[in-house]
Design a protein around this motif. Structure first.
Motif, PDB file in Angstrom:
ATOM      1  N   THR A 186      15.217  38.323  50.769  1.00  0.00           N
ATOM      2  CA  THR A 186      16.149  37.489  49.999  1.00  0.00           C
ATOM      3  C   THR A 186      15.396  36.493  49.125  1.00  0.00           C
ATOM      4  OG1 THR A 186      17.781  37.685  51.782  1.00  0.00           O
ATOM      5  CG2 THR A 186      18.128  35.943  50.167  1.00  0.00           C
ATOM      6  N   VAL A 187      14.356  35.881  49.692  1.00  0.00           N
ATOM      7  CA  VAL A 187      13.543  34.938  48.903  1.00  0.00           C
ATOM      8  C   VAL A 187      12.903  35.667  47.725  1.00  0.00           C
ATOM      9  CG1 VAL A 187      11.454  33.520  48.943  1.00  0.00           C
ATOM     10  CG2 VAL A 187      13.109  33.354  50.808  1.00  0.00           C
ATOM     11  N   GLN A 188      12.369  36.856  47.994  1.00  0.00           N
ATOM     12  CA  GLN A 188      11.768  37.633  46.906  1.00  0.00           C
ATOM     13  C   GLN A 188      12.823  37.987  45.859  1.00  0.00           C
ATOM     14  OE1 GLN A 188      10.086  41.391  48.037  1.00  0.00           O
ATOM     15  NE2 GLN A 188       8.900  41.601  46.168  1.00  0.00           N
ATOM     16  N   PHE A 189      14.007  38.394  46.319  1.00  0.00           N
ATOM     17  CA  PHE A 189      15.088  38.738  45.389  1.00  0.00           C
ATOM     18  C   PHE A 189      15.417  37.554  44.483  1.00  0.00           C
ATOM     19  CE2 PHE A 189      19.648  38.368  44.535  1.00  0.00           C
ATOM     20  CZ  PHE A 189      19.864  39.498  43.768  1.00  0.00           C
ATOM     21  N   HIS A 190      15.559  36.370  45.078  1.00  0.00           N
ATOM     22  CA  HIS A 190      15.911  35.187  44.283  1.00  0.00           C
ATOM     23  C   HIS A 190      14.783  34.800  43.323  1.00  0.00           C
ATOM     24  CE1 HIS A 190      19.840  33.919  45.818  1.00  0.00           C
ATOM     25  NE2 HIS A 190      19.453  34.395  46.997  1.00  0.00           N
ATOM     26  N   ARG A 235      11.062  46.109  33.425  1.00  0.00           N
ATOM     27  CA  ARG A 235      11.679  47.189  34.210  1.00  0.00           C
ATOM     28  C   ARG A 235      11.312  47.056  35.681  1.00  0.00           C
ATOM     29  NH1 ARG A 235      10.013  50.406  29.671  1.00  0.00           N
ATOM     30  NH2 ARG A 235      11.814  51.104  28.457  1.00  0.00           N
ATOM     31  N   HIS A 236      10.045  46.696  35.937  1.00  0.00           N
ATOM     32  CA  HIS A 236       9.599  46.499  37.321  1.00  0.00           C
ATOM     33  C   HIS A 236      10.404  45.383  37.988  1.00  0.00           C
ATOM     34  CE1 HIS A 236       7.079  45.635  40.778  1.00  0.00           C
ATOM     35  NE2 HIS A 236       6.931  44.401  40.342  1.00  0.00           N
ATOM     36  N   ALA A 241      14.286  43.780  41.924  1.00  0.00           N
ATOM     37  CA  ALA A 241      15.458  42.989  42.321  1.00  0.00           C
ATOM     38  C   ALA A 241      16.549  43.889  42.896  1.00  0.00           C
ATOM     39  CB  ALA A 241      15.991  42.211  41.121  1.00  0.00           C
ATOM     40  N   LEU A 242      16.821  45.004  42.220  1.00  0.00           N
ATOM     41  CA  LEU A 242      17.876  45.913  42.684  1.00  0.00           C
ATOM     42  C   LEU A 242      17.496  46.582  44.006  1.00  0.00           C
ATOM     43  CD1 LEU A 242      18.801  47.535  39.245  1.00  0.00           C
ATOM     44  CD2 LEU A 242      20.203  45.947  40.570  1.00  0.00           C
ATOM     45  N   THR A 243      16.221  46.951  44.139  1.00  0.00           N
ATOM     46  CA  THR A 243      15.768  47.595  45.380  1.00  0.00           C
ATOM     47  C   THR A 243      15.844  46.635  46.555  1.00  0.00           C
ATOM     48  OG1 THR A 243      14.262  49.013  44.123  1.00  0.00           O
ATOM     49  CG2 THR A 243      13.854  48.814  46.475  1.00  0.00           C
ATOM     50  N   GLN A 244      15.331  45.411  46.345  1.00  0.00           N
ATOM     51  CA  GLN A 244      15.360  44.423  47.416  1.00  0.00           C
ATOM     52  C   GLN A 244      16.796  44.054  47.777  1.00  0.00           C
ATOM     53  OE1 GLN A 244      12.660  44.628  48.819  1.00  0.00           O
ATOM     54  NE2 GLN A 244      11.551  42.719  48.586  1.00  0.00           N
ATOM     55  N   GLY A 245      17.641  43.918  46.755  1.00  0.00           N
ATOM     56  CA  GLY A 245      19.045  43.597  47.008  1.00  0.00           C
ATOM     57  C   GLY A 245      19.726  44.675  47.832  1.00  0.00           C
ATOM     58  N   ALA A 246      19.459  45.943  47.488  1.00  0.00           N
ATOM     59  CA  ALA A 246      20.054  47.058  48.239  1.00  0.00           C
ATOM     60  C   ALA A 246      19.556  47.069  49.684  1.00  0.00           C
ATOM     61  CB  ALA A 246      19.718  48.374  47.553  1.00  0.00           C
TER      62      ALA A 246
END
Length: 516
Positions: A186-190, A235-236, A241-246
């Motif tokens: 979550t921290v990485q996502f944010h 793109r990375h 973000a999308l991968t971590q969120g999923a």
């Protein structure tokens, strides 16, 4: 008590070192794959150290339990049992308090403010030393119960309580690991989302319009490479973000003890996915346009290079032709002519190489043209066609000149063959004339005459044909008047040799009549 303090310190140092290793591994997992490859060796070393420390901790705990057991052996068995039960109560209470601490007072949505998540992560990290201490105590009691059982200590009830305690410990451990995993992601996502927001505010996510196309191929390539590198990083970020969120959504929705929600996070993911698709579409079109510009510039530069190569080849051919033409007739002998033909052949080979390059370039230009109405593509194709036409015309000139040289070579070879026959025939006439003066009988002269006739007569018609061919070829190459002049010397020499042959034949016939 001093030994116990030393054991506690050693255990804390081991846990502290392991925590640093886990923190390093978490940081590595937050960066992109290219950086992970660079520190791959360090990751393996860190993982091995963590495993080794776990083994050392287990060995140290077992040794501490054995030492305590031996120290307390002087005490009555009941007192030892009482000490064990008190330690069991203390550890159980500690784990229950820790379990309650992980029950969040209210549901926390992971899509909310990053500050809330960081505070929860901080609280979790503050509880880790307490859990690690309780973990060490549990391992100590398991070993101690094993030793007490060997002394006849009834361990059914305690074994049951130990099993329950191990189960509780495992539940807390799983909960901590799940929280740790979710909070890290979550921290990485944010952080990634924040970076994308900063890029958006600074205009870095905007796709500019291409108003002017650079004419320099290096400049066009630099624009393309810079855009590709920048877009690859964006793109990375979107993909990360999308991968971590999923992953976060999947982890929270699994059956667990986490008091977490992902409703806001799902809305954030939907928005990010929409932004990613929209931005990627624009970025791809922009890169395609830059790629076409680069291909046009590269093709234009290649056309210029081929044009310069063509000019250089044409200049060399003209110089080669001029230098040969200005030589005197005597200097343009057969050896020099053969060298000239070799050089013209080399020129013809280079023309074929240029033609192949032109065909390849034409195919590349056709492939790079986005549509038939592409003005730049039409200009390039027009330039290619014009250069191909010039090259084709020049190729015909070179081929005609080559054919002319081949005919000249054939002419000179025939003239050399005639010259050889002239010399051979003249030498034969001289020898026969000399031998005739030594003949004393009619039979000897008749034999000499027959031998001479047998040698010379078959060659005369052949030379007659060759002289005729030389005359016709010389007229074809140099014109009627100049051709006659060119062949005149050979014709005169031929007539001279024929006259000498006729003169010798008359002389032999007269000599034959004189002899008795």
């Amino acid at each position: 008590e001093s030994a116990n303090n030393q054991w506690q310190k050693a255990i804390k140092k081991i846990f502290s070192t392991q925590d640093m290793g886990h923190s390093f591994l978490n940081l590595v997992n937050m960066v992109n794959k290219s950086l992970i490859v660079e520190v791959e060796k360090s990751v393996r070393v860190t993982e091995d150290i963590i495993i080794d420390l776990s083994k050392e901790k287990k060995e140290l705990t077992d040794l501490w339990a054995i030492w305590n057991y031996k120290v307390n052996q002087v005490k009555p068995i009941k007192q030892q049992c009482w000490i064990f039960k008190e330690q069991l109560k203390k550890t159980t209470l500690g784990l229950e308090i820790l379990q309650d601490a992980f029950r969040l007072a209210a549901i926390v949505d992971l899509g909310s403010d990053l500050h809330i998540i960081l505070e929860l992560q901080k609280t979790l990290n503050q509880k880790k030393p307490q859990f690690q201490q309780l973990n060490a105590e549990l391992e100590y009691m398991v070993k101690l119960l094993e030793l007490l059982s060997q002394e006849g200590f009834s361990g059914k009830e305690n074994s049951k309580r130990i099993s329950e305690l191990i189960h509780l410990h495992q539940m807390i451990k799983d909960t901590m690991r799940e929280y740790d995993n979710v909070f890290n992601k979550t921290v990485q996502f944010h952080h990634v989302k924040k970076e994308l927001e900063c890029l958006s505010k600074s205009g870095e996510l905007d796709i500019p319009e291409i108003n002017e196309s650079p004419e320099d191929v290096h400049c066009a390539k630099a624009h393309l490479v810079n855009a590709q590198e920048k877009h690859a990083w964006i793109r990375h970020l979107y993909r990360l973000a999308l991968t971590q969120g999923a992953c976060i959504v999947s982890a929270v929705q699994q059956p667990n003890h986490l008091n977490l929600s992902v409703n806001n996070l799902k809305r954030e993911l939907a928005r990010l996915e929409f932004d990613s698709i929209s931005w990627s579409s624009k970025a791809e079109k922009y890169e395609e346009e830059l790629s076409r510009n680069f291909q046009h510039c590269a093709a234009h530069e290649e056309i210029n290079e081929l044009r310069e190569s063509f000019k250089d080849l044409k200049k060399k051919f003209n110089n080669l032709k001029f230098n040969y033409t200005k030589k005197t007739e005597r200097a343009r002998n057969l050896k020099v002519l053969k060298i000239q033909i070799q050089q013209v052949d080399t020129c013809a080979e280079k023309i074929q190489i240029l033609k192949k390059k032109m065909v390849n370039l034409e195919n590349k230009v056709i492939d790079s043209v986005a549509n038939p109405a592409d003005a730049k593509g039409k200009v390039l194709l027009g330039s290619v066609s014009e250069l191909q036409k010039q090259l084709s015309d020049f190729g015909k000139v070179v081929e005609d000149y080559k054919q002319n040289l081949d005919l000249v070579e054939h002419l000179q070879q025939m003239m050399e063959e005639c010259q050889f026959w002239f010399e051979d025939a003249s030498a034969t006439v001289f020898r026969v004339h000399k031998y005739s003066s030594e003949c004393k009988t009619r039979e000897a002269i008749e034999s000499l005459y027959k031998q001479f006739s047998k040698f010379i007569e078959p060659t005369v018609p052949q030379q007659e044909e060759k002289i005729q061919e030389i005359t016709e070829l010389a007229k074809r190459l140099y014109g009627i008047e100049e051709g006659k002049k060119y062949a005149q010397k050979t014709i005169s020499k031929y007539k001279e040799v024929l006259n000498s042959i006729d003169e010798l034949c008359r002389s032999l016939r007269q000599l034959k009549e004189i002899q008795v």
